[in-house]
Design an enzyme around this catalytic site. Structure first.
Site, mmCIF file in Angstrom:
data_model
loop_
_atom_site.group_PDB
_atom_site.id
_atom_site.type_symbol
_atom_site.label_atom_id
_atom_site.label_comp_id
_atom_site.label_asym_id
_atom_site.label_seq_id
_atom_site.Cartn_x
_atom_site.Cartn_y
_atom_site.Cartn_z
ATOM 1 N N GLU A 174 -6.840 -8.233 -70.085
ATOM 2 C CA GLU A 174 -8.139 -8.226 -70.830
ATOM 3 C C GLU A 174 -7.590 -9.391 -72.026
ATOM 4 O O GLU A 174 -7.730 -9.180 -73.102
ATOM 5 C CB GLU A 174 -8.190 -6.972 -71.390
ATOM 6 N N PRO A 191 -5.186 -14.756 -60.367
ATOM 7 C CA PRO A 191 -5.374 -16.159 -59.945
ATOM 8 C C PRO A 191 -5.396 -17.161 -60.899
ATOM 9 O O PRO A 191 -6.237 -17.030 -62.042
ATOM 10 C CB PRO A 191 -6.660 -15.993 -59.286
ATOM 11 N N HIS A 375 -11.176 9.864 -65.130
ATOM 12 C CA HIS A 375 -9.831 10.351 -65.450
ATOM 13 C C HIS A 375 -9.044 9.068 -66.275
ATOM 14 O O HIS A 375 -8.677 8.078 -65.846
ATOM 15 C CB HIS A 375 -8.912 10.372 -64.250
ATOM 16 N N GLU A 376 -9.197 9.300 -67.614
ATOM 17 C CA GLU A 376 -8.472 8.370 -68.529
ATOM 18 C C GLU A 376 -7.220 9.045 -68.684
ATOM 19 O O GLU A 376 -7.130 10.114 -68.899
ATOM 20 C CB GLU A 376 -9.180 8.527 -69.796
ATOM 21 N N HIS A 443 -9.761 1.244 -64.371
ATOM 22 C CA HIS A 443 -9.757 0.506 -65.252
ATOM 23 C C HIS A 443 -8.196 0.219 -65.910
ATOM 24 O O HIS A 443 -7.354 1.105 -65.616
ATOM 25 C CB HIS A 443 -10.588 0.882 -66.334
ATOM 26 N N GLU A 462 -11.289 -2.976 -63.013
ATOM 27 C CA GLU A 462 -11.675 -3.847 -64.247
ATOM 28 C C GLU A 462 -10.545 -4.993 -64.195
ATOM 29 O O GLU A 462 -10.791 -5.932 -63.446
ATOM 30 C CB GLU A 462 -11.389 -2.965 -65.597
ATOM 31 N N GLU A 468 -16.883 -3.919 -72.772
ATOM 32 C CA GLU A 468 -16.690 -3.047 -73.688
ATOM 33 C C GLU A 468 -16.281 -3.873 -74.712
ATOM 34 O O GLU A 468 -16.303 -3.520 -75.902
ATOM 35 C CB GLU A 468 -15.606 -2.143 -73.242
HETATM 36 C C1 NOJ Z 1 -10.961 1.734 -71.469
HETATM 37 C C2 NOJ Z 1 -12.131 1.321 -70.300
HETATM 38 O O1 NOJ Z 1 -12.083 0.033 -69.804
HETATM 39 C C3 NOJ Z 1 -13.585 1.798 -70.668
HETATM 40 O O2 NOJ Z 1 -14.560 1.481 -69.684
HETATM 41 C C4 NOJ Z 1 -13.185 3.174 -71.210
HETATM 42 O O3 NOJ Z 1 -14.455 3.694 -71.738
HETATM 43 C C5 NOJ Z 1 -12.104 3.459 -72.148
HETATM 44 N N1 NOJ Z 1 -10.974 2.984 -71.594
HETATM 45 C C6 NOJ Z 1 -11.931 4.977 -72.310
HETATM 46 O O4 NOJ Z 1 -11.357 5.506 -70.879
HETATM 47 CA CA CA Z 2 -10.378 -1.971 -70.235
#
Ligand code: NOJ
Ligand code: CA
Length: 675
Positions: A174, A191, A375-376, A443, A462, A468
């Site tokens: 990111e 890449p 699922h975070e 992500h 991602e 975000e």
């Molecule tokens: C980072 C992710 O990219 C985002 O989409 C998400 O809302 C947050 N983490 C929380 O899980």
């Molecule tokens: Ca992210």
């Protein structure tokens, strides 16, 4: 071990190898344009060189590995055998930018061995759109192997062109893309795209499933060596036994920049699908309880601003059902968000009290809307792996077939996100998810290397700065969206989550619930595009799970939302028709009988002529154009847009005008005889 490591360092810097002849063993692409020569140098170390149209493209470049025990993995070899073969086949995938693909290449497989009994099979594949090579090693009599370095080098013959990449980083992708002279690139993640000697090219890798990621480290200007993301103890890769196979090292080549986007080289280098059936996997459009949290008007944890409440979930299901949107995604539904940012311990089967999963799942089923679970992990992969079976089983029991995962946080025990340890974790999650008929949208993922061919349930990810970042940072600049298709998206689909219509967050800023918790002092927080460009990004930034990411109330009654209603995430065919990295891009996709077009520009306004010769001949279409208004400008007037309709056929062309930081989207709907 220390001595051996320095020996490897010396070897790896000896990139400019002297070889008697590089024409010993040679293979060309089917069209004869690209050729690769292999030889052994004076230390009997493997070396390759690539020519394009008879001109050197990669100078003699080193191949090989070093390990902790000092096995001679990179020299003292003799050629035992050279096998040539060719493949020309068509194959289909259950979903993708293009469902029908052609895999056409010439292969040269060079078998080497040395006095230590080490056998190395180097497989080189040449396609019309580039090349890939991989190592298959057999080291006899060992219980394990600990690789300390990869010597693969890409010694470009010319380095006087531009390049587009992010710097190498083992924990995140990111980062902002850099447009910079290739000769000045010190490190890059792949890449990495560049233009030299009349060619656009991109170095990357394919089929990364049990290896650390490869990044690029400058040796001299324009000469890059592979660097692997390490384990905490510095070892790069470890294997039980003496056999290992690497991912493919790839170089895509095209005369036009869009040729890179239209290439399917990475998918062709991946193994065919291993799932017993993929008919349960299908692309979907979705909305979700998400953007409100990033803006700070809702929260993930239960409390006064809790976003994922039963009532809010039902409201989103109603909205999806009323707007031809297949799915909804809810974040912040499960216990564990209380200490966001700390060492997260989420519970993946315990919803918060105000999120009635039974009721929500039943309501979604009744309305014919799919739920995308969330699922975070916060990076706590041990906690996640412990619960994986239970968590996936619980979702499957609620009729859920898709999960968005997240790894926003440091990994335990000194591991990084991109090393072999975590690559194995990502693969385990994909395999386990398939057992429960779940698809994955990861992500903070490992980069895409085309494994969706083997595991089509690995749908999207991602792996770059997504939407975000606009909520709580200086945001993604207008050039970002016209860099992504030529860099990150060459690797595969991206869950960027486009589609913010409230570009300046007017609704969020008025909200009494907004706190500074997530937002920076907001005056400079905004989306750095026009509204028309947001629509175009639904087409440009390919994702089989494509989100309309704004608060759903911002879409209610908005005429431009008709585009998303008509849009079909399940496309059959795609073509990038024009573009230059960092400047602009124009892509068309077909889904069934409909076509969707999206074009976007950087900070400069521009026009282009679009020939409609991709439409079916003899068919009339109703073209619905979503364009920047004449006075639109991403900085001063971002939400000014116009919608107009016209009747077109494949003989027509359209004048596509884009404002500064703008774009344009078009839906082509076939006109039936009765209309
Ligand atoms: C980072 C992710 O990219 C985002 O989409 C998400 O809302 C947050 N983490 C929380 O899980
Ligand atoms: Ca992210």
């Amino acid at each position: 071990m220390k001595l051996l490591t320095s020996f490897c360092l010396i070897l790896s810097t000896m990139w400019m190898v002297s070889c008697s002849s590089l024409s010993d063993t040679r293979v060309t692409s089917p069209d004869g344009r690209i050729s690769l020569s292999f030889t052994l140098d004076e230390q009997a170390a493997p070396v390759y060189q690539v020519d394009v149209e008879e001109h050197p493209f990669l100078l003699p470049s080193r191949l090989g590995f070093c390990d902790a025990e000092g096995h001679p993995l990179s020299q003292g070899f003799q050629v035992r055998d050279v096998d040539f073969s060719s493949v020309d086949e068509n194959w289909t995938q259950p979903w993708g930018e293009n469902k029908e693909l052609r895999n056409c290449y010439n292969e040269m497989a060079v078998t080497l061995d040395n006095e230590a009994g080490i056998r190395l099979l180097l497989r080189f594949r040449l396609f019309d759109d580039g090349l890939g090579f991989r190592y298959e090693y057999d080291v006899p009599g060992v219980d394990s192997l600990l690789l300390t370095d990869e010597l693969t080098t890409f010694a470009l013959a010319a380095a006087d062109g531009p390049s587009w990449s992010i710097p190498a980083h083992y924990d995140t992708y990111e980062l902002l893309y850099r447009s910079m002279p290739l000769a000045e690139v010190e490190t890059a993640n792949t890449p990495m795209t560049f233009q030299v000697a009349g060619q656009y090219a991109s170095i990357h890798e394919a089929a990364l499933t049990d290896f650390p990621e490869m990044t690029l480290q400058r040796v001299t200007p324009g000469c890059f060596k592979a660097e692997l993301a390490p384990w905490p103890d510095g070892i790069k890769a470890r294997f039980a036994g003496g056999h290992f196979v690497t991912p493919w090292r790839t170089v895509q080549l095209a005369e036009e920049a869009v040729g890179l986007i239209n290439s399917s080289l990475l998918l062709n280098l991946n193994e065919p699908c291993v799932l017993p059936s993929a008919d349960w996997i299908r692309p979907m459009k979705y909305v979700g309880i998400w953007w409100g949290m990033h803006l700070g008007i809702e929260g993930w944890a239960m409390g006064d601003r809790h976003g994922a409440t039963t009532a809010n979930a039902l409201r989103h299901i109603d909205f999806a059902a009323a707007n031809q949107i297949e799915a909804v995604m809810f974040e912040g539904w499960n216990q564990g968000w209380e200490n966001w940012g700390g060492n997260q311990v989420f519970d993946y089967t315990q919803p918060y009290e105000d999120f009635d999963m039974e009721k929500i799942a039943a309501y979604a089923a009744e309305k014919g809307v799919q739920i995308i679970g969330h699922h975070e992990t916060g990076g706590n992969i041990f906690n996640y792996e412990r619960q994986l079976d239970k968590a996936f089983g619980w979702y499957a029991a609620h009729g859920i077939h898709s999960v968005k995962t997240g790894y926003a946080g440091g990994l335990p025990q000194g591991h990084n996100h991109h090393g072999q340890f975590n690559v194995r974790h990502y693969r385990k999650v994909v395999q386990k998810a398939a057992e429960y008929r779940l698809t994955i949208d990861a992500h903070e993922p490992i980069k895409d290397t085309g494994i969706r061919r083997t595991y089509p349930n690995m749908m999207t990810r991602e792996g770059a700065r997504g939407m975000e970042w606009n909520a709580w940072s200086e945001g993604n600049p207008p050039s970002h969206h016209v860099l992504l298709p030529f860099t990150r998206l060459l690797a595969g689909p991206m869950d960027y989550t486009p589609g913010i219509f409230d570009i300046l967050y007017e609704r969020a800023k008025k909200s009494p619930l907004r706190k500074q918790w997530n937002m920076r002092d907001s005056k400079d927080c905004r989306v750095n595009t026009t509204l028309a460009k947001q629509i175009a990004l639904w087409v440009i930034l390919y994702s089989p799970l494509q989100m309309a990411s704004d608060l759903i109330e911002n879409y209610e009654g908005h005429p431009a939302f008709q585009f998303f209603r008509d849009f079909d995430a399940d496309c059959d065919w795609s073509k990038a028709v024009a573009g230059e990295p960092g400047e602009y891009v124009a892509i068309v996709r077909r889904a069934g009988e409909k076509y969707f077009f999206g074009a976007a520009t950087n900070e400069e306004a521009r026009s282009m002529a679009l020939k409609l010769d991709f439409l079916q001949p003899g068919q009339t279409y109703r073209a619905v154009v979503y364009a920047d208004a004449p006075d639109a400008d991403w900085e001063t007037n971002p939400t000014a847009y116009v919608i107009r309709e016209q009747s077109v056929t494949s003989n027509d062309s359209l004048d596509i005008r884009m404002a500064r930081g703008g774009g344009q989207a078009i839906t082509f709907l076939p006109v039936t005889g009765t209309e």
